[in-house]
Design a protein around this motif. Structure first.
Motif, PDB file in Angstrom:
ATOM      1  N   THR A 217      -1.777  12.466 -28.528  1.00  0.00           N
ATOM      2  CA  THR A 217      -1.658  11.021 -28.446  1.00  0.00           C
ATOM      3  C   THR A 217      -2.926  10.417 -27.855  1.00  0.00           C
ATOM      4  O   THR A 217      -3.800  11.124 -27.337  1.00  0.00           O
ATOM      5  CB  THR A 217      -0.461  10.623 -27.560  1.00  0.00           C
ATOM      6  OG1 THR A 217      -0.783  10.889 -26.185  1.00  0.00           O
ATOM      7  CG2 THR A 217       0.786  11.381 -27.948  1.00  0.00           C
ATOM      8  N   SER A 218      -3.006   9.092 -27.886  1.00  0.00           N
ATOM      9  CA  SER A 218      -4.161   8.417 -27.307  1.00  0.00           C
ATOM     10  C   SER A 218      -4.190   8.532 -25.791  1.00  0.00           C
ATOM     11  O   SER A 218      -5.204   8.241 -25.170  1.00  0.00           O
ATOM     12  CB  SER A 218      -4.157   6.935 -27.709  1.00  0.00           C
ATOM     13  OG  SER A 218      -2.964   6.299 -27.268  1.00  0.00           O
ATOM     14  N   ARG A 219      -3.070   8.980 -25.194  1.00  0.00           N
ATOM     15  CA  ARG A 219      -3.046   9.234 -23.743  1.00  0.00           C
ATOM     16  C   ARG A 219      -3.450  10.658 -23.414  1.00  0.00           C
ATOM     17  O   ARG A 219      -3.483  11.056 -22.252  1.00  0.00           O
ATOM     18  CB  ARG A 219      -1.647   8.996 -23.173  1.00  0.00           C
ATOM     19  CG  ARG A 219      -1.306   7.539 -22.920  1.00  0.00           C
ATOM     20  CD  ARG A 219      -0.851   6.857 -24.156  1.00  0.00           C
ATOM     21  NE  ARG A 219      -0.371   5.490 -23.902  1.00  0.00           N
ATOM     22  CZ  ARG A 219      -0.028   4.671 -24.880  1.00  0.00           C
ATOM     23  NH1 ARG A 219      -0.133   5.038 -26.151  1.00  0.00           N
ATOM     24  NH2 ARG A 219       0.410   3.460 -24.604  1.00  0.00           N
ATOM     25  N   GLY A 220      -3.742  11.447 -24.446  1.00  0.00           N
ATOM     26  CA  GLY A 220      -4.168  12.820 -24.233  1.00  0.00           C
ATOM     27  C   GLY A 220      -3.044  13.792 -23.996  1.00  0.00           C
ATOM     28  O   GLY A 220      -3.275  14.931 -23.567  1.00  0.00           O
ATOM     29  N   ASP A 221      -1.767  13.395 -24.297  1.00  0.00           N
ATOM     30  CA  ASP A 221      -0.651  14.317 -24.093  1.00  0.00           C
ATOM     31  C   ASP A 221       0.031  14.620 -25.415  1.00  0.00           C
ATOM     32  O   ASP A 221      -0.465  14.255 -26.482  1.00  0.00           O
ATOM     33  CB  ASP A 221       0.335  13.756 -23.063  1.00  0.00           C
ATOM     34  CG  ASP A 221       0.822  12.351 -23.418  1.00  0.00           C
ATOM     35  OD1 ASP A 221       0.671  11.936 -24.587  1.00  0.00           O
ATOM     36  OD2 ASP A 221       1.343  11.663 -22.515  1.00  0.00           O
ATOM     37  N   TYR A 250       3.711  24.358 -32.031  1.00  0.00           N
ATOM     38  CA  TYR A 250       3.777  24.254 -30.577  1.00  0.00           C
ATOM     39  C   TYR A 250       3.542  22.795 -30.188  1.00  0.00           C
ATOM     40  O   TYR A 250       2.652  22.139 -30.719  1.00  0.00           O
ATOM     41  CB  TYR A 250       2.712  25.121 -29.904  1.00  0.00           C
ATOM     42  CG  TYR A 250       2.718  26.566 -30.314  1.00  0.00           C
ATOM     43  CD1 TYR A 250       3.598  27.479 -29.734  1.00  0.00           C
ATOM     44  CD2 TYR A 250       1.845  27.032 -31.290  1.00  0.00           C
ATOM     45  CE1 TYR A 250       3.599  28.807 -30.115  1.00  0.00           C
ATOM     46  CE2 TYR A 250       1.844  28.355 -31.681  1.00  0.00           C
ATOM     47  CZ  TYR A 250       2.722  29.249 -31.089  1.00  0.00           C
ATOM     48  OH  TYR A 250       2.730  30.567 -31.475  1.00  0.00           O
ATOM     49  N   SER A 251       4.347  22.327 -29.251  1.00  0.00           N
ATOM     50  CA  SER A 251       4.155  20.977 -28.713  1.00  0.00           C
ATOM     51  C   SER A 251       4.372  21.016 -27.218  1.00  0.00           C
ATOM     52  O   SER A 251       5.356  21.589 -26.739  1.00  0.00           O
ATOM     53  CB  SER A 251       5.138  19.987 -29.351  1.00  0.00           C
ATOM     54  OG  SER A 251       5.031  18.716 -28.730  1.00  0.00           O
ATOM     55  N   ASP A 252       3.441  20.415 -26.486  1.00  0.00           N
ATOM     56  CA  ASP A 252       3.561  20.378 -25.034  1.00  0.00           C
ATOM     57  C   ASP A 252       4.573  19.347 -24.556  1.00  0.00           C
ATOM     58  O   ASP A 252       4.972  19.369 -23.395  1.00  0.00           O
ATOM     59  CB  ASP A 252       2.198  20.065 -24.403  1.00  0.00           C
ATOM     60  CG  ASP A 252       1.211  21.194 -24.599  1.00  0.00           C
ATOM     61  OD1 ASP A 252       1.652  22.301 -24.949  1.00  0.00           O
ATOM     62  OD2 ASP A 252       0.004  20.958 -24.423  1.00  0.00           O
ATOM     63  N   GLY A 253       4.963  18.445 -25.430  1.00  0.00           N
ATOM     64  CA  GLY A 253       5.947  17.456 -25.050  1.00  0.00           C
ATOM     65  C   GLY A 253       5.413  16.450 -24.043  1.00  0.00           C
ATOM     66  O   GLY A 253       4.280  16.516 -23.571  1.00  0.00           O
ATOM     67  N   VAL A 254       6.257  15.474 -23.719  1.00  0.00           N
ATOM     68  CA  VAL A 254       5.946  14.470 -22.707  1.00  0.00           C
ATOM     69  C   VAL A 254       7.186  14.322 -21.832  1.00  0.00           C
ATOM     70  O   VAL A 254       8.244  13.882 -22.306  1.00  0.00           O
ATOM     71  CB  VAL A 254       5.586  13.104 -23.329  1.00  0.00           C
ATOM     72  CG1 VAL A 254       5.254  12.092 -22.235  1.00  0.00           C
ATOM     73  CG2 VAL A 254       4.409  13.242 -24.276  1.00  0.00           C
ATOM     74  N   SER A 255       7.068  14.720 -20.578  1.00  0.00           N
ATOM     75  CA  SER A 255       8.243  14.780 -19.719  1.00  0.00           C
ATOM     76  C   SER A 255       8.428  13.551 -18.844  1.00  0.00           C
ATOM     77  O   SER A 255       9.484  13.400 -18.222  1.00  0.00           O
ATOM     78  CB  SER A 255       8.165  16.022 -18.812  1.00  0.00           C
ATOM     79  OG  SER A 255       7.002  15.973 -18.008  1.00  0.00           O
ATOM     80  N   TYR A 936      15.265   4.540 -33.320  1.00  0.00           N
ATOM     81  CA  TYR A 936      14.562   3.872 -34.409  1.00  0.00           C
ATOM     82  C   TYR A 936      13.120   3.511 -34.073  1.00  0.00           C
ATOM     83  O   TYR A 936      12.350   3.149 -34.965  1.00  0.00           O
ATOM     84  CB  TYR A 936      15.325   2.606 -34.819  1.00  0.00           C
ATOM     85  CG  TYR A 936      16.725   2.890 -35.272  1.00  0.00           C
ATOM     86  CD1 TYR A 936      16.967   3.430 -36.526  1.00  0.00           C
ATOM     87  CD2 TYR A 936      17.819   2.651 -34.441  1.00  0.00           C
ATOM     88  CE1 TYR A 936      18.255   3.708 -36.956  1.00  0.00           C
ATOM     89  CE2 TYR A 936      19.102   2.929 -34.854  1.00  0.00           C
ATOM     90  CZ  TYR A 936      19.316   3.457 -36.104  1.00  0.00           C
ATOM     91  OH  TYR A 936      20.591   3.739 -36.519  1.00  0.00           O
ATOM     92  N   TYR A 937      12.747   3.586 -32.802  1.00  0.00           N
ATOM     93  CA  TYR A 937      11.432   3.094 -32.389  1.00  0.00           C
ATOM     94  C   TYR A 937      10.585   4.242 -31.843  1.00  0.00           C
ATOM     95  O   TYR A 937      11.088   5.180 -31.225  1.00  0.00           O
ATOM     96  CB  TYR A 937      11.591   2.005 -31.327  1.00  0.00           C
ATOM     97  CG  TYR A 937      12.470   0.871 -31.768  1.00  0.00           C
ATOM     98  CD1 TYR A 937      11.997  -0.109 -32.638  1.00  0.00           C
ATOM     99  CD2 TYR A 937      13.788   0.776 -31.330  1.00  0.00           C
ATOM    100  CE1 TYR A 937      12.810  -1.150 -33.047  1.00  0.00           C
ATOM    101  CE2 TYR A 937      14.604  -0.267 -31.735  1.00  0.00           C
ATOM    102  CZ  TYR A 937      14.120  -1.225 -32.597  1.00  0.00           C
ATOM    103  OH  TYR A 937      14.924  -2.258 -33.011  1.00  0.00           O
ATOM    104  N   ASP A 938       9.294   4.135 -32.048  1.00  0.00           N
ATOM    105  CA  ASP A 938       8.347   5.158 -31.605  1.00  0.00           C
ATOM    106  C   ASP A 938       8.130   5.049 -30.096  1.00  0.00           C
ATOM    107  O   ASP A 938       7.898   3.954 -29.575  1.00  0.00           O
ATOM    108  CB  ASP A 938       7.019   4.972 -32.339  1.00  0.00           C
ATOM    109  CG  ASP A 938       6.002   5.997 -31.923  1.00  0.00           C
ATOM    110  OD1 ASP A 938       6.080   7.128 -32.409  1.00  0.00           O
ATOM    111  OD2 ASP A 938       5.131   5.660 -31.092  1.00  0.00           O
ATOM    112  N   VAL A 939       8.195   6.194 -29.399  1.00  0.00           N
ATOM    113  CA  VAL A 939       8.025   6.187 -27.948  1.00  0.00           C
ATOM    114  C   VAL A 939       6.713   6.825 -27.504  1.00  0.00           C
ATOM    115  O   VAL A 939       6.313   6.666 -26.348  1.00  0.00           O
ATOM    116  CB  VAL A 939       9.197   6.907 -27.238  1.00  0.00           C
ATOM    117  CG1 VAL A 939      10.492   6.174 -27.493  1.00  0.00           C
ATOM    118  CG2 VAL A 939       9.296   8.368 -27.665  1.00  0.00           C
ATOM    119  N   LEU A 940       6.029   7.546 -28.384  1.00  0.00           N
ATOM    120  CA  LEU A 940       4.806   8.233 -27.983  1.00  0.00           C
ATOM    121  C   LEU A 940       3.588   7.336 -28.041  1.00  0.00           C
ATOM    122  O   LEU A 940       2.617   7.526 -27.305  1.00  0.00           O
ATOM    123  CB  LEU A 940       4.575   9.464 -28.855  1.00  0.00           C
ATOM    124  CG  LEU A 940       5.524  10.640 -28.619  1.00  0.00           C
ATOM    125  CD1 LEU A 940       5.223  11.767 -29.596  1.00  0.00           C
ATOM    126  CD2 LEU A 940       5.445  11.132 -27.186  1.00  0.00           C
ATOM    127  N   GLY A 941       3.580   6.347 -28.916  1.00  0.00           N
ATOM    128  CA  GLY A 941       2.404   5.498 -29.069  1.00  0.00           C
ATOM    129  C   GLY A 941       1.438   6.067 -30.095  1.00  0.00           C
ATOM    130  O   GLY A 941       1.791   6.918 -30.922  1.00  0.00           O
TER     131      GLY A 941
END
Length: 952
Positions: A217-221, A250-255, A936-941
């Motif tokens: 992501t643009s936040r680097g996560d 593989y995904s590091d996810g966002v916690s 329905y909405y994107d949460v990662l950005g």
């Protein structure tokens, strides 16, 4: 979205010191985006299910136009029937492997963003669902009502809910995806109430293909690594063929949702303590607000009742005042010193997934082929949930050995022997939900032909799916209560658990709960452990199918298909000893064992009624009948009848009427009652309370029955070759729908909506009348009904047709779904959640527009995705039930570029959510509220990805 209270109530309540950030500009942008999308679709005259079509067994792949932009005149052949070679009257949406590659999809789950009829879903921090798991959910009717097929054969369940995680298949192997958006039980069997999703694999793949992708992501996560390898070739002089494919993800996810600005404001929805039923004081029953804290918990502990209420414990156990905020309720308040878990709400889990697939076929004769295949997938998902906590529910005795002397003296002075106490126990760490799927699927079959008009096939497949679900750092309640009851041993003067005085060998380690970080590691080790559920689900499935031309009538060939199937599903679940004793703080699954067999047979026919007439190029009747006999649920009959009328090359009309069924699966029948702590609002007192809720199976469930209508028109106007437009109406009514409600829905249904059948699930204390537990048992509701429209438009042309100076070609494809009704009726009360964008509802409108430009080695793709806003809860009246019941819509732009370096290598870049649109506030009311819970909405950005493909 502006937080509003009735101005007349301003003098009666503290002023709310906040407003939600406005999303009016987003709503306007969403509306503008829809207009632009529709104008582009109309101006470009996109087509639905258009282009050249190549018959591929049970369906076709929608191919791209040639470079010249010329459209094929060949009829489109789609699935939805056991008879091949004709256009089905049942609407079907198709996605090709090329479209998957262009959008950079690396999991089947991501397809749900592209098909508006599918409801996106991926569990993140729910303890009742496997984290990271994703299922197909058509029409918002639930994943159990969408049948998942692979090459026309059903997939066995992978989860305790009886659903199948769609991500277990290597995406590199998918040839196309076909979604039958209508009742299909007569053709494919039980569970296809909402429709069926059929994944077709690349059985004839030749060569070697490798794929690799990196993204973040643009936040680097949310760093993601994707890789796949596919190899296919002939053997035995071309009589045999094999395909091998493997993939890793593989995904590091966002916690932590606090990694996003929108997730830093500590939103929650909770009962308004100033609301008085029937008083007309202008206060809403519920408040949606940021800056929420826990009113009966702090990180060092707080006394919540009695003369010492409002005393909390700071570092070293020092008593200090607890500052209360505004709107102080039984769980939440606005501002103040309380703890909060909101920043730790999860966005996506950590995922480690590997899949391996192999297939080989061999021509035994010129008319008989033998094939075998195997699939293995292992998927490991992990996410944190919350710390262990007690919202004012603990009792501390005056002789507690760790109690500060000043507090003990104050208790003596006030003649009290105990007090109620709340604490967020961070020393015990976050509960970690960890799930592992091990999926094994083996199959073998034969297929062949008899003469030139008949085809037959038979297969056997076996699935052995193991599910391992653990919650680390879970708390053993009996040990916790024993550990906090610490006293001085009168014989030795040392601190011990009170229980140890009478049972010296019980191993109890006393816990000091006064002050942050006061509990010793030895006490933490004694108190916490790992909850575990091990569940094995097996399926034996054998079937045969025969299809061909029965006879020829005045209008053409009469086709017939028939076949039979036997299936046996079994499940066995074991749990740890603490779960069996229901002593964990979270979940407590119970042992499970059950099996069910089913025998079914079907017949389907296609009868041409008219052909080559001035008013009818063709009119076909398609009918199917299936009888299914379950060992537990009994026998049921499903049927389908449809008409496909082709007026001419430009107009086709289709309609289908069907009876579909879904029998309860093993988990719904036999799953034992587990339990979870949680917060609900008691409608009788309008107070947030902490209670236990449980859910489980019901052996008295009966099959649900659905009556479905679909009717539509497909237009291919001759004035613009390559254009097709389809509009289809659907109406599905399910009687005896198998339902499972959340705890809040059970109590609201009983006391607010007067659904009396739910009241038996609410248990109250006979003395205090407080709710002590809520049982959310599955039951057969009266009716579930949904109605709406599906719109598909697409167009493809060579740009030289517009200007001789322009190169390349361009194509448009618009998919739109309108949900006009999504209603459940129980005890004579109907709740319509169409237009509700969270909590089991569906937006009225979802629209996707894909635009693809090709010029030689370069391909550019842009996807515009619009989700309409709506209500938080369709049962709420704004200003009465809640201060703000509106949720804004969102408009997303995804782009990608693909470039062929040579005949072997290609590279691509993509950006999703280009303008980094934040999700609207759709929070929940649990102790660890997530700000954005709507699927329905994107949460990662904004997200970037780059990759390379190689084909040898």
């Amino acid at each position: 979205m502006i937080l509003r209270l009735d101005p007349a109530a301003a003098s009666m309540a503290p002023q709310l010191p906040f407003t939600a950030h406005s999303v009016a500009w987003r709503t306007s942008a969403s509306r503008l985006g829809l207009v632009v999308a529709c104008l582009m679709g109309v101006a470009g005259n996109a087509h639905a299910q258009a282009g050249s079509a190549e018959q591929q067994g049970e369906g076709v792949e929608v191919a791209e136009a040639s470079d010249s932009g010329a459209a094929s005149n060949q009829d489109l052949v789609i699935t939805g029937s056991r008879i091949t070679g004709f256009s089905s009257p049942t609407p079907v949406t198709a996605v090709s492997s090329e479209q998957l590659a262009l959008t950079g999809k690396y999991s089947v789950q991501q397809l749900q963003e592209d098909i508006p009829a599918l409801i996106p879903n991926q569990a993140t921090q729910m303890v009742s669902s496997p984290p990271g798991g994703s299922t197909f959910n058509l029409r918002g009717l639930g994943a159990q009502r969408t049948l998942l097929l692979v090459d026309g054969r059903r997939m066995a369940p992978t989860s305790p809910e009886g659903t199948t995680d769609v991500n277990i298949l290597p995406v590199s192997l998918i040839q196309r995806v076909e979604i039958v958006t209508g009742g299909a039980s007569a053709a494919y069997g039980s569970d296809a109430v909402a429709g069926a999703v059929n994944l077709f694999l690349k059985k004839d793949f030749q060569g070697v293909e490798a794929y690799g992708q990196l993204g973040l992501t643009s936040r680097g996560d949310s760093f993601e690594r994707v890789g796949s390898l596919t190899w296919g070739d002939d053997f035995s002089g071309g009589r045999g063929h094999f395909v091998l494919a493997g993939s890793v993800f593989y995904s590091d996810g966002v916690s932590d949702q606090s990694s996003r600005k929108w997730g830093q404001h500590e939103w929650a929805q909770f009962a308004n303590p100033l609301y008085v039923a029937g008083s007309n004081n202008g206060q809403p029953r519920l408040i949606l607000t940021p800056n929420t804290r826990h009113s009966q918990m702090s990180y060092g502990g707080v006394i919540v009742a009695g003369p010492l209420r409002g005393t909390q414990f700071g570092p070293g156990g020092t008593p200090i005042p607890f500052n209360y905020g505004q709107y102080v309720g039984a769980v939440f308040m606005v501002g103040g010193d309380g703890s909060t878990f909101s920043p730790t709400g999860n966005l996506t889990p950590d995922i480690d997934r590997r899949s391996l697939y192999g297939r080989a076929d061999y021509d035994l004769t010129d008319t008989v082929k033998l094939w075998v295949e195997g699939l293995y997938s292992r998927s490991h998902q992990r996410t944190d949930i919350t710390p262990n906590y007690d919202s004012g529910s603990l009792t501390i005795q005056r002789d507690n050995a760790f109690l500060p002397d000043s507090i003990r003296q104050a208790m003596i002075n006030n003649n009290i022997t105990s007090f109620r106490f709340g604490r967020a126990t961070l020393e015990q760490g976050f509960n970690i939900a960890d799930s592992i799927y091990d999926v094994k699927r083996y199959a073998a079959g034969v297929e062949g032909s008899i003469g030139s008009n008949w085809r037959w096939s038979a297969y056997y497949q076996y699935a052995d799916n193991k599910y391992n679900y653990r919650i680390f750092n879970n708390r053993i309640q009996s040990r916790w209560l024993a550990a906090i009851d610490a006293v001085l041993d009168p014989a030795t003067g040392t601190i011990k658990c009170r229980s140890t005085l009478t049972n010296p060998n019980n191993g109890c380690v006393p816990a000091n709960v006064f002050g942050p970080n006061s509990i010793s590691q030895s006490a933490v080790d004694y108190i916490t452990g790992t909850m575990q559920l091990l569940q094995t689900q097996t399926q034996h499935d054998a079937a045969f199918n025969i299809e061909g031309t029965l006879l020829k009538n005045w209008a053409g060939d009469v086709h017939l298909a028939f076949g039979g199937e036997y299936r046996r599903d079994a499940t066995e679940g074991t749990v740890d000893a603490t779960s069996a004793a229901r002593d964990w703080r979270v979940l407590n699954p119970q042992p499970l064992s059950g099996a069910q067999s089913v025998r079914e047979g079907y017949v389907e026919t296609l009868v041409p009624l008219l052909a080559d007439l001035p008013f009818a190029r063709s009119l076909d009747l398609n009918a199917a009948l299936r009888y299914t006999d379950y060992t537990i649920s009994g026998g049921v009959t499903t049927w389908k009848i449809g008409l496909n009328y082709v007026l001419n090359d430009a107009v086709r009309v289709r309609a289908t009427r069907s009876r579909d069924i879904r029998a309860p699966n093993i988990n719904e029948l036999f799953q034992s009652q587990g339990s979870n702590p949680g917060q609900i609002i008691d409608p009788l007192t309008n107070q947030n309370i902490s209670t236990n809720w449980s859910s489980g199976g019901n052996p008295d469930l009966v099959p649900e029955k659905a009556d479905s209508w679909t009717a539509g028109v497909v237009l291919s106007p001759g004035f613009l070759p390559g254009l097709q437009l389809s509009i289809d109406y659907y109406d599905i009514s399910i009687s005896g729908a198998i339902s499972l409600l959340a705890a809040q829905q059970v109590v609201d249904g009983c006391y607010i909506l007067k659904q009396t059948n739910l009241c038996s699930g609410v248990t109250r204390d006979p003395v205090s009348n407080a709710i002590t537990s809520v049982a959310a048992v599955r039951f057969n509701a009266d009716e579930v009904k949904t109605q709406g429209l599906d719109i598909e438009v697409a167009y493809r042309t060579g740009l030289t047709n517009i200007s001789e100076n322009w190169n390349g070609n361009i194509s448009f494809r618009l998919l739109g779904t309108y949900v006009g009704k999504l209603a459940t009726t129980s005890s004579g009360v109907t709740i319509d959640r169409a237009g509700q964008v969270q909590g089991g509802g569906a937006p009225h409108w979802r629209v996707n527009l894909n635009t693809i430009y090709r010029d030689g080695p370069l391909t550019l793709n842009t996807q515009l995705r619009w989700v309409q806003g709506g209500k938080r809860d369709a049962t709420f009246v704004e200003g009465i039930d809640i201060n703000d019941n509106r949720v804004g819509g969102r408009f997303y732009v995804n782009t990608s570029a693909d470039y062929d370096l040579n005949d072997v290598f290609a590279v691509f870049l993509k950006v999703d959510n280009l303008f980094d649109n934040d999700p609207p506030v759709t929070t929940n009311g649990v102790a660890a509220p997530q700000t954005a819970t709507s699927p329905y909405y994107d949460v990662l950005g904004r997200r970037y990805a780059a990759g390379v493909r190689a084909r040898f």
